[in-house]
Scaffold this motif. Structure first.
Motif, PDB file in Angstrom:
ATOM      1  N   VAL A  57      20.165  40.170 -18.246  1.00  0.00           N
ATOM      2  CA  VAL A  57      20.262  40.245 -19.501  1.00  0.00           C
ATOM      3  C   VAL A  57      21.225  38.807 -19.976  1.00  0.00           C
ATOM      4  CG1 VAL A  57      22.150  41.979 -18.760  1.00  0.00           C
ATOM      5  CG2 VAL A  57      21.384  42.134 -21.381  1.00  0.00           C
ATOM      6  N   LEU A  58      21.231  38.758 -19.872  1.00  0.00           N
ATOM      7  CA  LEU A  58      22.322  36.956 -20.753  1.00  0.00           C
ATOM      8  C   LEU A  58      23.391  37.307 -21.252  1.00  0.00           C
ATOM      9  CD1 LEU A  58      20.057  34.187 -19.805  1.00  0.00           C
ATOM     10  CD2 LEU A  58      21.053  34.776 -18.432  1.00  0.00           C
ATOM     11  N   THR A  59      24.331  37.636 -20.981  1.00  0.00           N
ATOM     12  CA  THR A  59      24.961  37.428 -21.904  1.00  0.00           C
ATOM     13  C   THR A  59      26.493  37.165 -21.494  1.00  0.00           C
ATOM     14  OG1 THR A  59      25.866  40.207 -21.497  1.00  0.00           O
ATOM     15  CG2 THR A  59      24.696  40.197 -22.938  1.00  0.00           C
ATOM     16  N   LYS A  60      27.742  36.701 -22.064  1.00  0.00           N
ATOM     17  CA  LYS A  60      28.712  36.043 -21.261  1.00  0.00           C
ATOM     18  C   LYS A  60      30.042  37.268 -22.366  1.00  0.00           C
ATOM     19  CE  LYS A  60      30.639  32.034 -19.284  1.00  0.00           C
ATOM     20  NZ  LYS A  60      30.708  33.115 -17.746  1.00  0.00           N
ATOM     21  N   LYS A  61      31.225  36.823 -21.281  1.00  0.00           N
ATOM     22  CA  LYS A  61      32.361  38.240 -22.022  1.00  0.00           C
ATOM     23  C   LYS A  61      32.654  36.504 -23.166  1.00  0.00           C
ATOM     24  CE  LYS A  61      35.602  37.627 -18.328  1.00  0.00           C
ATOM     25  NZ  LYS A  61      35.930  38.374 -17.690  1.00  0.00           N
ATOM     26  N   ILE A  62      33.517  37.085 -24.074  1.00  0.00           N
ATOM     27  CA  ILE A  62      34.517  36.928 -25.022  1.00  0.00           C
ATOM     28  C   ILE A  62      35.890  37.165 -24.134  1.00  0.00           C
ATOM     29  CG2 ILE A  62      35.792  36.130 -27.324  1.00  0.00           C
ATOM     30  CD1 ILE A  62      33.146  36.816 -28.413  1.00  0.00           C
ATOM     31  N   GLY A  63      37.202  36.511 -23.428  1.00  0.00           N
ATOM     32  CA  GLY A  63      38.386  36.706 -23.175  1.00  0.00           C
ATOM     33  C   GLY A  63      39.191  36.503 -24.170  1.00  0.00           C
ATOM     34  N   HIS A  64      39.887  38.138 -24.047  1.00  0.00           N
ATOM     35  CA  HIS A  64      41.351  37.824 -24.877  1.00  0.00           C
ATOM     36  C   HIS A  64      41.923  36.260 -24.853  1.00  0.00           C
ATOM     37  CE1 HIS A  64      45.424  38.239 -26.339  1.00  0.00           C
ATOM     38  NE2 HIS A  64      44.428  39.579 -27.486  1.00  0.00           N
ATOM     39  N   PRO A  65      42.555  35.655 -26.391  1.00  0.00           N
ATOM     40  CA  PRO A  65      43.267  34.913 -25.809  1.00  0.00           C
ATOM     41  C   PRO A  65      44.691  34.461 -25.469  1.00  0.00           C
ATOM     42  CG  PRO A  65      43.454  35.132 -27.992  1.00  0.00           C
ATOM     43  CD  PRO A  65      42.400  36.139 -26.856  1.00  0.00           C
ATOM     44  N   ASN A  66      45.411  35.701 -24.885  1.00  0.00           N
ATOM     45  CA  ASN A  66      46.005  35.481 -23.316  1.00  0.00           C
ATOM     46  C   ASN A  66      45.847  35.615 -22.627  1.00  0.00           C
ATOM     47  OD1 ASN A  66      47.632  34.609 -25.687  1.00  0.00           O
ATOM     48  ND2 ASN A  66      47.824  36.587 -26.608  1.00  0.00           N
ATOM     49  N   ASN A  67      45.014  36.348 -22.332  1.00  0.00           N
ATOM     50  CA  ASN A  67      44.169  36.551 -21.199  1.00  0.00           C
ATOM     51  C   ASN A  67      42.875  36.913 -21.030  1.00  0.00           C
ATOM     52  OD1 ASN A  67      43.769  37.942 -17.820  1.00  0.00           O
ATOM     53  ND2 ASN A  67      43.972  40.155 -18.704  1.00  0.00           N
ATOM     54  N   LYS A  68      42.098  36.112 -20.303  1.00  0.00           N
ATOM     55  CA  LYS A  68      40.524  35.469 -20.379  1.00  0.00           C
ATOM     56  C   LYS A  68      39.933  36.043 -19.522  1.00  0.00           C
ATOM     57  CE  LYS A  68      40.704  31.593 -23.051  1.00  0.00           C
ATOM     58  NZ  LYS A  68      40.391  31.210 -23.999  1.00  0.00           N
ATOM     59  N   GLU A  69      40.503  37.280 -18.759  1.00  0.00           N
ATOM     60  CA  GLU A  69      39.623  37.856 -17.707  1.00  0.00           C
ATOM     61  C   GLU A  69      39.022  39.274 -18.779  1.00  0.00           C
ATOM     62  OE1 GLU A  69      38.579  37.584 -15.316  1.00  0.00           O
ATOM     63  OE2 GLU A  69      38.675  35.087 -15.242  1.00  0.00           O
ATOM     64  N   TYR A  70      40.078  39.881 -19.551  1.00  0.00           N
ATOM     65  CA  TYR A  70      40.483  41.371 -20.301  1.00  0.00           C
ATOM     66  C   TYR A  70      38.905  40.811 -21.316  1.00  0.00           C
ATOM     67  CZ  TYR A  70      41.713  44.638 -23.119  1.00  0.00           C
ATOM     68  OH  TYR A  70      40.942  46.093 -23.725  1.00  0.00           O
ATOM     69  N   ALA A  71      38.463  40.614 -21.485  1.00  0.00           N
ATOM     70  CA  ALA A  71      36.793  40.894 -22.465  1.00  0.00           C
ATOM     71  C   ALA A  71      37.339  42.023 -23.656  1.00  0.00           C
ATOM     72  CB  ALA A  71      35.459  41.965 -21.683  1.00  0.00           C
ATOM     73  N   ILE A  72      37.123  41.653 -24.839  1.00  0.00           N
ATOM     74  CA  ILE A  72      37.210  41.602 -26.239  1.00  0.00           C
ATOM     75  C   ILE A  72      35.704  41.416 -26.808  1.00  0.00           C
ATOM     76  CG2 ILE A  72      39.358  40.772 -26.513  1.00  0.00           C
ATOM     77  CD1 ILE A  72      38.813  38.548 -28.420  1.00  0.00           C
ATOM     78  N   THR A  83      33.399  44.512 -20.426  1.00  0.00           N
ATOM     79  CA  THR A  83      31.678  43.475 -20.539  1.00  0.00           C
ATOM     80  C   THR A  83      30.825  44.250 -20.624  1.00  0.00           C
ATOM     81  OG1 THR A  83      33.336  41.914 -19.553  1.00  0.00           O
ATOM     82  CG2 THR A  83      30.844  41.249 -19.621  1.00  0.00           C
ATOM     83  N   LEU A  84      31.124  45.062 -19.784  1.00  0.00           N
ATOM     84  CA  LEU A  84      29.515  46.074 -20.062  1.00  0.00           C
ATOM     85  C   LEU A  84      29.864  47.138 -21.562  1.00  0.00           C
ATOM     86  CD1 LEU A  84      27.349  47.218 -18.753  1.00  0.00           C
ATOM     87  CD2 LEU A  84      28.561  48.885 -17.258  1.00  0.00           C
TER      88      LEU A  84
END
Length: 213
Positions: free
Chosen positions: A51-66, A131-132
């Motif tokens: 499953v080819l998806t990728k998270k969009i990170g929060h602008p202030n914390n790229k590790e936190y998926a929005i 992300t999941l």
């Protein structure tokens, strides 16, 4: 504690035995999910795909998926993010990466059709689960008959989030430690799975399945 991803995949596979009679497709999340997925798909005698998806990170914390992006869709899990310019820029950037991955993973074949199938999503572990959540929503758009999430390790908070989704039939997680810091903490051997290795696993599995037909 798991020896490695193969060990974790074998342990997960036995817990998924009841789905052997379903029309199953195992979807692995690259890259660490591929060894897990190969073990599960082998046990269930099922097709393996990614499953080819990728998270969009929060602008202030790229590790936190929005949210998450696929080549066809975008799902936002946080409606408080109002900067549409940021979302558009990130979506465009992420899709360039996904197109490159798609070309790598699907050189001579097409993605499996998920409609009316039991889709088992596997990874080597999850941290927040954000992300999941978005990935599940994207998979759900293809109208599978069931979505099952199978992972070796995750914190209880992440399992709670995923288990409460109406879209998910079942969540199977072997370890749910409260002292969760990182996925690799629960593996003796947690070597990086490169794109090259992940593609090799996927191609090898599918070549073997074709030769058996």
């Amino acid at each position: 504690m798991f020896k490695d991803r193969n060990d974790a995949g074998n342990q997960l596979a036995t817990l998924l035995a009841k789905y052997k009679d379903d029309e199953v497709i195992v979807l692995a999340i690259p890259r660490g999910g591929l060894p897990i997925g190969a073990s599960v798909a082998t046990f269930l005698n099922a097709p393996l795909d990614v499953v080819l998806t990728k998270k969009i990170g929060h602008p202030n914390n790229k590790e936190y998926a929005i949210g998450a992006v696929s080549l066809e869709s975008i799902i936002l899990s946080n409606s408080n993010i109002l900067d549409n310019n940021y979302i558009e820029r990130e979506t465009e950037r992420i899709r360039r990466t996904l197109k490159e991955r798609h070309e790598q993973y699907y050189k001579n074949r097409s993605p499996k059709k998920l409609q009316n199938k039991t889709v088992i999503i596997v990874d080597d572990g999850i941290a927040t689960g954000n992300t999941l959540l978005a990935t599940i929503a994207l998979v759900h758009k293809q109208r599978p008959s069931k979505i099952v999430v199978a992972i070796p390790v995750a914190p209880p908070s992440a399992i709670y989030k995923i288990s409460n989704l109406e879209k998910v039939e079942e969540v199977i997680c072997i370890l749910q430690p409260n002292n969760f810091r990182a996925v690799g903490q629960f593996y003796k051997n947690f070597e990086e799975v490169t794109d090259q290795k992940a593609i090799q696993i996927l191609d090898s599995f599918n070549s073997k399945k074709v030769s058996e037909i």
